[in-house]
Write a protein that holds these residues in place. Structure first.
Motif, PDB file in Angstrom:
ATOM      1  N   PHE A 109      52.095  15.472 -18.940  1.00 36.20           N
ATOM      2  CA  PHE A 109      51.218  15.955 -17.896  1.00 36.20           C
ATOM      3  C   PHE A 109      49.771  15.877 -19.107  1.00 36.20           C
ATOM      4  O   PHE A 109      48.434  16.292 -18.151  1.00 36.20           O
ATOM      5  CB  PHE A 109      51.311  17.703 -19.030  1.00 36.20           C
ATOM      6  CG  PHE A 109      52.597  18.433 -18.248  1.00 36.20           C
ATOM      7  CD1 PHE A 109      52.206  19.307 -17.598  1.00 36.20           C
ATOM      8  CD2 PHE A 109      53.756  18.108 -18.095  1.00 36.20           C
ATOM      9  CE1 PHE A 109      52.681  19.899 -16.728  1.00 36.20           C
ATOM     10  CE2 PHE A 109      55.269  19.215 -18.152  1.00 36.20           C
ATOM     11  CZ  PHE A 109      54.592  20.265 -17.249  1.00 36.20           C
ATOM     12  N   PHE A 110      49.309  15.523 -20.502  1.00 36.40           N
ATOM     13  CA  PHE A 110      48.360  15.283 -20.258  1.00 36.40           C
ATOM     14  C   PHE A 110      47.791  14.378 -19.278  1.00 36.40           C
ATOM     15  O   PHE A 110      46.571  14.230 -19.537  1.00 36.40           O
ATOM     16  CB  PHE A 110      47.796  14.449 -21.920  1.00 36.40           C
ATOM     17  CG  PHE A 110      46.724  14.123 -22.773  1.00 36.40           C
ATOM     18  CD1 PHE A 110      46.333  14.756 -22.730  1.00 36.40           C
ATOM     19  CD2 PHE A 110      46.641  12.758 -22.657  1.00 36.40           C
ATOM     20  CE1 PHE A 110      44.555  14.575 -23.547  1.00 36.40           C
ATOM     21  CE2 PHE A 110      45.319  12.313 -22.966  1.00 36.40           C
ATOM     22  CZ  PHE A 110      44.500  12.905 -23.520  1.00 36.40           C
ATOM     23  N   CYS A 111      48.671  13.239 -19.390  1.00 33.24           N
ATOM     24  CA  CYS A 111      47.295  11.827 -18.558  1.00 33.24           C
ATOM     25  C   CYS A 111      47.645  12.367 -16.654  1.00 33.24           C
ATOM     26  O   CYS A 111      46.185  12.766 -16.444  1.00 33.24           O
ATOM     27  CB  CYS A 111      48.391  11.093 -18.289  1.00 33.24           C
ATOM     28  SG  CYS A 111      49.661   9.864 -19.888  1.00 33.24           S
ATOM     29  N   PHE A 112      48.052  13.341 -16.107  1.00 27.77           N
ATOM     30  CA  PHE A 112      48.043  13.878 -14.986  1.00 27.77           C
ATOM     31  C   PHE A 112      46.663  13.961 -14.909  1.00 27.77           C
ATOM     32  O   PHE A 112      45.559  14.243 -13.736  1.00 27.77           O
ATOM     33  CB  PHE A 112      49.466  14.702 -14.447  1.00 27.77           C
ATOM     34  CG  PHE A 112      49.145  14.960 -13.340  1.00 27.77           C
ATOM     35  CD1 PHE A 112      48.524  14.258 -12.193  1.00 27.77           C
ATOM     36  CD2 PHE A 112      49.432  16.588 -12.319  1.00 27.77           C
ATOM     37  CE1 PHE A 112      48.520  14.310 -10.861  1.00 27.77           C
ATOM     38  CE2 PHE A 112      49.358  16.618 -11.125  1.00 27.77           C
ATOM     39  CZ  PHE A 112      49.259  15.920 -10.477  1.00 27.77           C
ATOM     40  N   LEU A 113      46.626  15.392 -15.786  1.00 30.46           N
ATOM     41  CA  LEU A 113      45.172  16.319 -15.944  1.00 30.46           C
ATOM     42  C   LEU A 113      44.060  15.606 -16.680  1.00 30.46           C
ATOM     43  O   LEU A 113      43.208  16.084 -15.569  1.00 30.46           O
ATOM     44  CB  LEU A 113      45.601  17.047 -16.673  1.00 30.46           C
ATOM     45  CG  LEU A 113      46.613  18.632 -16.855  1.00 30.46           C
ATOM     46  CD1 LEU A 113      47.351  19.652 -17.524  1.00 30.46           C
ATOM     47  CD2 LEU A 113      46.010  19.225 -15.591  1.00 30.46           C
ATOM     48  N   LEU A 114      44.161  14.686 -16.985  1.00 34.02           N
ATOM     49  CA  LEU A 114      43.477  13.685 -17.675  1.00 34.02           C
ATOM     50  C   LEU A 114      43.205  13.030 -15.734  1.00 34.02           C
ATOM     51  O   LEU A 114      41.687  13.117 -16.211  1.00 34.02           O
ATOM     52  CB  LEU A 114      43.704  13.205 -18.858  1.00 34.02           C
ATOM     53  CG  LEU A 114      42.222  12.667 -19.617  1.00 34.02           C
ATOM     54  CD1 LEU A 114      41.374  12.933 -20.024  1.00 34.02           C
ATOM     55  CD2 LEU A 114      42.794  11.170 -19.881  1.00 34.02           C
ATOM     56  N   GLY A 115      44.186  12.640 -15.558  1.00 36.55           N
ATOM     57  CA  GLY A 115      43.229  11.764 -14.465  1.00 36.55           C
ATOM     58  C   GLY A 115      42.523  12.730 -13.501  1.00 36.55           C
ATOM     59  O   GLY A 115      41.589  12.142 -12.885  1.00 36.55           O
ATOM     60  N   LYS A 116      42.789  14.140 -12.962  1.00 37.75           N
ATOM     61  CA  LYS A 116      42.228  15.145 -12.037  1.00 37.75           C
ATOM     62  C   LYS A 116      41.194  15.180 -12.743  1.00 37.75           C
ATOM     63  O   LYS A 116      39.879  15.048 -11.970  1.00 37.75           O
ATOM     64  CB  LYS A 116      43.384  16.060 -12.564  1.00 37.75           C
ATOM     65  CG  LYS A 116      44.567  16.487 -11.487  1.00 37.75           C
ATOM     66  CD  LYS A 116      45.073  17.557 -11.354  1.00 37.75           C
ATOM     67  CE  LYS A 116      45.722  18.057 -11.166  1.00 37.75           C
ATOM     68  NZ  LYS A 116      46.569  19.662 -10.191  1.00 37.75           N
ATOM     69  N   CYS A 117      40.650  14.935 -14.142  1.00 42.00           N
ATOM     70  CA  CYS A 117      39.415  15.469 -14.555  1.00 42.00           C
ATOM     71  C   CYS A 117      38.687  14.794 -14.200  1.00 42.00           C
ATOM     72  O   CYS A 117      37.150  14.349 -13.318  1.00 42.00           O
ATOM     73  CB  CYS A 117      39.553  16.008 -16.557  1.00 42.00           C
ATOM     74  SG  CYS A 117      40.427  16.968 -16.237  1.00 42.00           S
ATOM     75  N   PHE A 118      39.116  12.693 -14.565  1.00 41.84           N
ATOM     76  CA  PHE A 118      38.393  11.748 -14.080  1.00 41.84           C
ATOM     77  C   PHE A 118      38.040  11.484 -12.849  1.00 41.84           C
ATOM     78  O   PHE A 118      36.879  11.086 -12.022  1.00 41.84           O
ATOM     79  CB  PHE A 118      39.375  11.065 -14.736  1.00 41.84           C
ATOM     80  CG  PHE A 118      38.859  10.094 -15.791  1.00 41.84           C
ATOM     81  CD1 PHE A 118      37.543  10.448 -16.611  1.00 41.84           C
ATOM     82  CD2 PHE A 118      40.385  10.100 -16.638  1.00 41.84           C
ATOM     83  CE1 PHE A 118      37.934   9.709 -18.518  1.00 41.84           C
ATOM     84  CE2 PHE A 118      40.370   9.756 -18.364  1.00 41.84           C
ATOM     85  CZ  PHE A 118      38.752   9.941 -18.493  1.00 41.84           C
TER      86      PHE A 118
END
Lengths: 509, 526
Positions: A212-221
């Motif tokens: 979840f964390f990585c996916f959301l972070l990836g989206k932000c990037f």
């Protein structure tokens, strides 16, 4: 959507199976003095109803933490409180302080089963239906078949309705599924809220937290960390913090309170693993007694390192290329990494892996069906202890038939359909004769099914030799562990070769 | 792998359906079972441990053997399997014995014998022809028919929860119907004769068989206008039919005839000492009659037309007594019910004789016989409605009119089975299964006949929807109200009267359609 009625039928079938399984025995039925998980759940209702919030997690004369003390996050406690009000309305004896310990009756069993049923109906099942309806590139029939298979997944049914786990898996998994839904369809805030609720219901949901964390972070990037992405990051952080504060509100007033809850949630002093569980440590323990050789803090460090290293590649990949599909696969591998390598794993935690596998059921039906069967099989010793052999066999066969007929699983075993095309192509650059992979996988499947059937038969009919009373359950765990390792490798390969595959397809188009 | 692919391919929907329902049956094993469980255990014990001459005399248990000899032999065969599992269940004096092995054995014996039912359904699906077949699997009449039969709610709860062996008996009946459809008349007649000696309740539909075989098999030709050609009578066929029936009966009743026990056997098979209605009124004409009587007596008391002292007490305090005494309307005797039944059956029989319409006409007549005897019979069980519902499923996928009658009949008939399961853990099961079956049958038939006018008119829809509130009143509100102590019979009474209305309506509608829907015979042709 003319076939909506079929969806209703599917849900009704799922509900019927759930309720019929619930007529069977539960864990610790009639086994004083500790009983089982069923009693734990009842005991929490007793505690939460009779004691003030401040005493829930503390040892006292009214709250003996040695006797099924509350060791789950606040939302579980609130849920218990809610159920206890219903119990009080029906029969106050069920939750009377002290005197109700070990209370068992037909009516009470019915009540407890009904609480699971209602929670399931309100949280898990709607999420599954919504998920299946939102599937892209799938016919109506496919969506309905998918819903049927997910709802018939035997592991969850048997643990929630048969064994009666001391926490409603359907609620925590249901919230997690809502989270997946939200995040995959760009309702990021709602998704993260739902996922926070899941974590606050059951700390084991942390297995899913990294994807979840990585996916959301990836989206932000992806949106640009200096512009829109940053805004999204702030919003997400606020949502998460706010939902955590909301759940923990009664325990935040004093520092000691918060620490005590945390101590209850993460009991690091309980050892590397408990009972027999199909993960690496338990399997290795058969040959090398690591539990006795290594001191506890080293065990902790080793397991942490292994877990971290094993999930790192998939997570990095997800941050760099966030996509809903990659997200689902990363959920599978991360949860599997946690299950295989982390500290203090229960055999029931395999359900946390099974949920994301259910989500990829329509993409790789063959492997997913196989995995889901193995995951149920890995809990066999537990289910046998609860006298749930009959419903386990029946639900496993039902699931097998449902998935085999609705996806024609056994016709989907080409490289393409196993999503191994790009992997094979890249291997073939070095090894031109590498064309036998699907055949190997088929043979592996057959061997594995035969092994599972034989082991089940042996466990049920034979008495283990006196020197090795746990022989069969250890064998079950070992065999399942080997399976899980294989699946872990497989899913990692898929993730690593996934985007190339997508790019290749684009090129072709 | 190839074998797996074969067995589970997407074309093999029939085996998936059958396996699915079998697994559901396995899941139902731990549910509540009624006294019929003990009945069958006792019969196992009787047939196993006593000589044949004692079978119909043994009376240690109150559940004496009251099925025909073939069924006794069936129990005898089962008992030889049972002895390897638990010998204790085969002891006549071990009343109410139910070890877990006994339970498993008895439940699985029902599930295994259902294989015959599955086979029969398979045959039925083959023999009914369709004009317009849809490409979509779920819209194919074959698929719908097999779901309607295999997943039949009534059969599931009566056999696998309540406990009885109806599955394989209905299998025999459906198989014999299928054989008649396939023009294998002798085989059909043989199967039905065997069936009669398994369970004599099927006598209700025997007239349809008799007349149909006589009219359409023994007479080999018709006149151009469809009336009978007397010269075409075939003696060979009559004799072969007769031989079959006589041989089967001799095999079944012969030993008892030799032992000179026939009167005893018959007194066990036809116990006319029981009351007009079963403990819970089956939703038939007599339920309406009783309810009317009760209403009249209450109004009579209110208007002071009746003398309270003259009214039999039992009839006023409870509806649950077996011997219901009528207060205002005349009491009903077994003979009267027999005459009513005969009168109700007659028109359909006439229709079958004078306007033969092939196997389809026979099927209609069979259903009318079953329904009419359900409506007017003596001491009818609510379970007997299955006798009409299952064959009606065959008709329902053929014509829109039949489908609408089927929907009313099954929904009310199935609902009327609800009182069979009165324990709390089974409440969700019966509601879920009922919803499952009802929603499926309604929507599947609606899609099948979507080009024709709606299957149910507004009034019928309203009536069927009324079952929902009725259920809520009877099982959720009533137990908590103050009436529970005073009038414990009200829910059962309401259920049976409400359902009786629907079943009477369906019976009437079916009769009208059979009598008016005359075939367009070759008379139009020059």
């Amino acid at each position: 959507m003319e076939k909506w009625y079929l969806m209703t039928i599917v849900v009704l079938i799922g509900l019927t199976v759930r309720w019929t399984v619930s007529l069977n025995s539960y864990s610790g039925a009639g086994k004083p003095p500790m009983f089982g998980d069923y009693e734990a759940q009842r005991h929490w209702q007793e505690i939460t109803f009779n004691l003030p919030v401040k005493q829930w997690y503390f040892n006292s004369s009214d709250n003996d933490l040695q006797y099924w003390g509350l060791d789950y996050p606040p939302l579980t406690a609130y849920h218990s409180l809610l159920c206890s009000y219903a119990a009080e309305f029906i029969n106050p004896d069920w939750i009377a302080l002290h005197t109700s310990r070990g209370y068992e009756s037909q009516a009470h069993k019915l009540f407890m089963r009904a609480t699971v049923f209602i929670a399931d109906l309100l949280i898990y099942i709607p999420a599954v239906i919504l998920y299946c309806c939102c599937l892209k590139e799938t016919s109506t029939k496919g969506k309905i078949a998918n819903a049927l298979c997910i709802l018939l997944y035997p592991g969850l049914i048997l643990i929630d309705y048969g064994h009666f786990q001391n926490i409603y898996n359907s609620v925590s998994l249901g919230f997690a599924l809502w989270g997946v839904l939200g995040v995959s369809y760009d309702w990021d805030l709602l998704g993260s809220l739902a996922f926070c609720l899941a974590i606050n219901y059951k700390q084991m949901e942390l297995y899913h937290s990294l994807p979840f964390f990585c996916f959301l972070l990836g989206k932000c990037f992806k949106k640009g960390i200096k512009g829109k992405g940053f805004l999204l990051l702030i919003k997400l952080a606020c949502t998460v913090v706010a939902s955590f504060i909301l759940c923990w509100l009664p325990f935040l007033a004093e520092r000691e309170q918060t620490l005590q809850v945390l101590r209850r949630l993460f009991p690091v002093d309980r050892g590397l693993f408990e009972d027999k569980v199909a993960n690496i440590w338990c399997s290795v323990n058969v040959f090398v007694k690591i539990k006795d050789i290594l001191p506890r803090h080293i065990q902790l460090i080793i397991s942490f390192c292994f877990t971290f290293l094993s999930l790192l590649p998939a997570c990095i990949k997800l941050i760099l290329q966030p996509s809903p599909k990659g997200f689902k696969f990363t959920l599978v591998t991360c949860a599997l990494s946690f299950f295989l390598f982390s500290f203090q794993v229960h055999e029931k935690s395999i359900l946390l892996v099974s949920l994301p596998v259910c989500l990829v059921l329509n993409e790789i039906p063959f492997i997913s069906t196989w995995f889901l069967l193995v995951s149920t099989f890995s809990m066999l010793p537990l289910l046998l202890k609860d006298e749930l052999l009959m419903p386990s066999l029946v639900t496993m066969m039902a699931f097998f038939i449902a998935s085999a007929t609705s996806f024609s699983t056994f016709e989907k075993i080409s490289e393409e359909e196993l999503q191994l095309k790009s992997f094979s192509i890249s291997v073939r650059k070095y090894l031109p004769c590498f064309t036998f992979l699907p055949r190997i996988i088929q043979n592996l499947f057959l061997t594995s099914v035969i092994a599972m059937v034989l082991l089940t038969l042996m466990t049920v009919t034979l008495d283990p030799p006196q020197k090795l009373p746990d022989l069969f359950s250890l064998l079950v765990c070992f065999v399942s562990c080997m399976h899980f390792l294989f699946f872990w490798v497989y899913f990692n390969i898929i993730i690593m070769w996934n985007s190339r595959n997508a790019r290749n397809q684009k090129k072709l188009n | 792998m190839a074998a797996l692919r074969m067995a589970t391919g997407s074309d093999n929907w029939f085996s998936a359906l059958a396996l699915g329902v079998t697994l559901l049956k396995c899941l139902l094993i731990p549910t509540y079972h009624s006294t019929d469980f003990e009945v069958h255990r006792n019969w196992l014990a009787i047939t196993h441990s006593l000589p044949v001459s004692q079978w119909y005399y043994e009376a240690t248990s109150e559940w004496t053997l009251d099925y025909p000899p073939f069924f006794a032999w069936f129990e005898y065969v089962l008992s030889h399997v049972a002895k390897y599992l638990d010998r204790e269940m085969l002891n006549v004096h071990n009343l109410n014995y139910s070890s877990s092995r006994t339970l498993l054995f008895q439940r699985f014996s029902v599930i295994f014998t259902d294989a015959l039912f599955v086979y029969a359904v398979h045959e039925c699906c083959k023999c009914i022809e369709w004009k317009r077949a849809s490409k979509e699997l779920t819209e194919k009449p074959k698929f719908i028919l097999s779901v309607l039969l295999l997943w039949n709610f009534g059969l599931l709860i009566v056999d696998h929860i309540h406990f009885q062996y109806n599955g394989f008996l209905f299998g025999l009946m459906l198989l014999s119907i299928a054989r008649l459809f396939q023009k294998r008349h002798l085989e059909g007649a043989f199967l039905f004769a065997v069936l009669l000696h398994f369970k004599h309740i099927y006598l209700y539909v025997a007239p349809a068989y008799g007349i149909y075989l006589l009219r359409s098999y023994c007479f080999t030709a018709n006149k151009p206008d469809g009336s009978i050609r007397w010269s075409s009578f075939s003696f060979v066929r009559v004799i072969s039919l007769g031989l079959i029936v006589i041989l089967v009966s001799a095999l079944s009743l012969g030993p008892f005839l030799a032992l000179n026990q026939l009167p005893q056997v018959f007194s066990r098979l036809f116990p006319f000492k029981r009351g007009l209605c079963h403990a819970y009124w089956a939703p038939n004409f007599w339920a309406l009659y009783n309810a009317l009587d009760k209403m009249l007596s209450i109004t009579g008391l209110h208007l002071k037309l009746l003398d309270p002292n003259k009214i039999p007490k039992a009839s006023m305090t409870s509806g649950l007594v077996q011997q219901f005494q009528h207060t205002v309307l005349p009491s009903v005797t077994p003979l009267a019910t027999l005459i009513c039944t005969l009168i109700a059956i007659l028109p359909s029989i006439f229709c079958l004789w004078f306007k033969p319409q092939g196997p389809r006409g026979f099927l209609r007549c069979l259903i009318l016989c079953a329904l009419s005897s359900f409506m007017f019979g003596w001491h009818v069980h609510e379970k007997a409605i299955l006798l009409a519902i299952l064959p009606m499923s065959l008709l329902s996928v053929g014509k829109a009119g039949d489908a609408s009658i089927f929907l009313i009949l099954t929904t009310t008939g199935h609902y009327s089975l609800f009182p069979l399961l009165f324990t709390a853990p089974e409440l969700p099961i019966k509601i879920l299964l009922m919803l499952l079956f009802t929603i499926y049958s309604m929507t599947a038939l609606k899609t099948l006949f979507r080009k024709e006018k709606p299957l149910l008119n507004r009034m019928e829809k309203f009536y069927l929807l009324g079952l929902g509130p009725l259920e809520i009143c009877c099982e959720f509100i009533f137990p908590f109200s103050s009436w529970k102590m005073k009038y414990p019979f009200v829910p059962l009474l309401l259920t049976s009267v409400y359902c009786a209305v629907g079943i009477t309506y369906a019976w009437f509608k079916l009769y009208v359609s059979v009598l008016t829907d005359l075939p367009v015979f070759k008379t139009k042709k020059p």
